[in-house]
Design a protein around this motif. Structure first.
Motif, PDB file in Angstrom:
ATOM      1  N   ASP A  52       0.886  -1.166   0.000  1.00 49.93           N
ATOM      2  CA  ASP A  52       0.000   0.000   0.000  1.00 49.93           C
ATOM      3  C   ASP A  52       0.918   1.207   0.000  1.00 49.93           C
ATOM      4  N   TYR A  55       2.532   5.206   2.259  1.00 48.18           N
ATOM      5  CA  TYR A  55       3.058   5.062   3.608  1.00 48.18           C
ATOM      6  C   TYR A  55       4.545   5.409   3.640  1.00 48.18           C
ATOM      7  N   GLU A  59       6.788   2.927   1.952  1.00 45.89           N
ATOM      8  CA  GLU A  59       6.422   2.673   0.559  1.00 45.89           C
ATOM      9  C   GLU A  59       5.581   3.827   0.066  1.00 45.89           C
ATOM     10  N   SER A 110       4.524  -4.014   3.389  1.00 53.77           N
ATOM     11  CA  SER A 110       3.702  -2.830   3.590  1.00 53.77           C
ATOM     12  C   SER A 110       3.782  -2.340   5.029  1.00 53.77           C
ATOM     13  N   ARG A 118      -2.533 -11.934  13.179  1.00 52.04           N
ATOM     14  CA  ARG A 118      -2.191 -12.108  11.757  1.00 52.04           C
ATOM     15  C   ARG A 118      -1.468 -13.426  11.519  1.00 52.04           C
ATOM     16  N   GLN A 157      -5.991   4.375  10.068  1.00 49.20           N
ATOM     17  CA  GLN A 157      -6.164   3.597   8.835  1.00 49.20           C
ATOM     18  C   GLN A 157      -6.811   2.268   9.236  1.00 49.20           C
ATOM     19  N   GLY A 159      -8.038  -1.207  10.149  1.00 49.02           N
ATOM     20  CA  GLY A 159      -7.412  -2.523  10.269  1.00 49.02           C
ATOM     21  C   GLY A 159      -5.917  -2.510  10.524  1.00 49.02           C
ATOM     22  N   THR A 160      -5.394  -1.344  10.877  1.00 48.91           N
ATOM     23  CA  THR A 160      -3.969  -1.285  11.218  1.00 48.91           C
ATOM     24  C   THR A 160      -3.798  -1.491  12.722  1.00 48.91           C
ATOM     25  N   THR A 161      -2.564  -1.591  13.141  1.00 47.38           N
ATOM     26  CA  THR A 161      -2.299  -1.688  14.570  1.00 47.38           C
ATOM     27  C   THR A 161      -2.662  -0.367  15.261  1.00 47.38           C
ATOM     28  N   GLU A 228       6.485  -2.702  18.189  1.00 50.47           N
ATOM     29  CA  GLU A 228       5.966  -3.542  17.102  1.00 50.47           C
ATOM     30  C   GLU A 228       7.132  -3.893  16.186  1.00 50.47           C
ATOM     31  N   TYR A 230       8.047  -5.082  12.164  1.00 53.73           N
ATOM     32  CA  TYR A 230       7.563  -5.324  10.801  1.00 53.73           C
ATOM     33  C   TYR A 230       8.157  -6.625  10.266  1.00 53.73           C
TER      34      TYR A 230
HETATM   35  N1  ARG Z   1       2.232  -1.304  10.920  1.00 55.62           N
HETATM   36  C1  ARG Z   1       0.826  -1.088  10.847  1.00 55.62           C
HETATM   37  C2  ARG Z   1       0.095  -2.398  10.718  1.00 55.62           C
HETATM   38  O1  ARG Z   1       0.682  -3.368  10.385  1.00 55.62           O
HETATM   39  C3  ARG Z   1       0.417  -0.179   9.712  1.00 55.62           C
HETATM   40  C4  ARG Z   1       0.826  -0.622   8.365  1.00 55.62           C
HETATM   41  C5  ARG Z   1       0.177   0.171   7.264  1.00 55.62           C
HETATM   42  N2  ARG Z   1       0.934   0.025   6.072  1.00 55.62           N
HETATM   43  C6  ARG Z   1       0.649   0.649   4.936  1.00 55.62           C
HETATM   44  N3  ARG Z   1       1.482   0.533   3.936  1.00 55.62           N
HETATM   45  N4  ARG Z   1      -0.399   1.368   4.835  1.00 55.62           N
HETATM   46  O2  ARG Z   1      -1.079  -2.460  10.912  1.00 55.62           O
END
Ligand code: ARG
Length: 270
Positions: A52, A55, A59, A110, A118, A157, A159-161, A228, A230
């Protein structure tokens, strides 16, 4: 021992030795192993990677529709070590993980936080980045800690953390949680006054506030927000790709490539 006997014995010994040698020579030599195919590489696979790309700095999309950022550089470098190539495809966050199941994407890169929830439906590479949530508010805001968000409208956003963290503070079903398709949309709403705060990953919040001084936002930290990590996500059970990505991550961490990429985006590590 007389000399004749000595002669006979030594002759015997010699012939035994010859026999032994002869035997050895008779044994067929094991077929020479073909030299390891050092320069005949196994076909290098190209993985389709969903991001996505809204961000930054992890990205984002350039004017000519190229996906660029930290996640891209790390995964590309990992692929160079582990022998795979990557093709990045801008993919909306909503439904991004479904693309693994359908096979439309091999990897989701992402800024995805590895969570227990998850992990039930997808697998992850080695972690490649440590993150945490931050709160963005207007400069004049009185919000100074997570708890202060309780009676505020908070943008996240979906469904994000960040969404999860805010659910914990405001309650899962709170109408004050305002969900957006992307983090930039949530931040735009903050600038428009439609929400009082936005909660998102530190790297993205810091990047936005630093690059948009006219937005007049400030950052609020809360020590209660958990660390957190990634990871690159793959379809559940796709250990082949997950292992390759992890192998590449380990290799770029070991030889300094990772640190160089990190410094390019975030400055030298403390
Ligand atoms: N790290 C957060 C998650 O995993 C947000 C990730 C959102 N990433 C993005 N490219 N929009 O929920």
């Amino acid at each position: 021992m007389n000399s004749t006997r000595r002669l006979v014995l030594s002759a015997l010994a010699t012939s035994m030795l010859l026999v032994a040698c002869g035997k050895k020579e008779e044994a067929p030599a094991p077929a020479a192993q073909p030299a390891p195919a050092a320069n005949a590489p196994a076909a290098v696979k190209t993985y389709k990677v969903g991001s996505d790309a809204s961000y930054a700095p992890f990205e984002s999309e350039t004017a000519d529709k190229k996906v660029v950022g930290f996640d891209v550089d790390v995964l590309t470098a990992a692929g160079e070590k582990a022998g795979f190539k990557v093709e990045f495809i801008n993919t909306p966050w909503e439904g991004i993980f479904n693309t693994l199941g359908t096979g439309d994407r091999d990897i989701v890169a992402s800024a995805v936080t590895i969570t227990d929830e998850r992990k039930q439906t997808m697998d992850f590479s080695e972690p490649y980045f440590e993150a945490k949530q931050l709160i963005a508010v207007p400069e004049a805001s009185k919000v100074s800690k997570a708890d202060d968000l309780k009676d505020k409208k908070v943008g996240v956003q979906t469904g994000t953390t960040g969404d999860e963290v805010v659910q914990k503070i405001l309650g899962k079903t709170s109408p004050n949680i305002k969900r957006f398709e992307s983090t930039p949309l949530a931040i735009k709403e903050l600038q428009n006054g439609g929400v009082d705060a936005v909660v998102a990953d530190n790297g993205v919040v810091i990047n936005f506030v630093a690059n948009n001084p006219d937005a007049k936002l400030k950052i609020v930290e809360d020590a209660g927000f958990a660390k957190e990590y990634y990871g690159y996500a793959v379809k559940k059970g796709n250990t082949e790709v997950a292992n390759k990505v992890s192998e590449g991550i380990k290799a770029i961490k070991a030889d300094g490539t990772y640190d160089k990429i990190f410094a390019k985006y975030f400055g030298a590590k403390k």
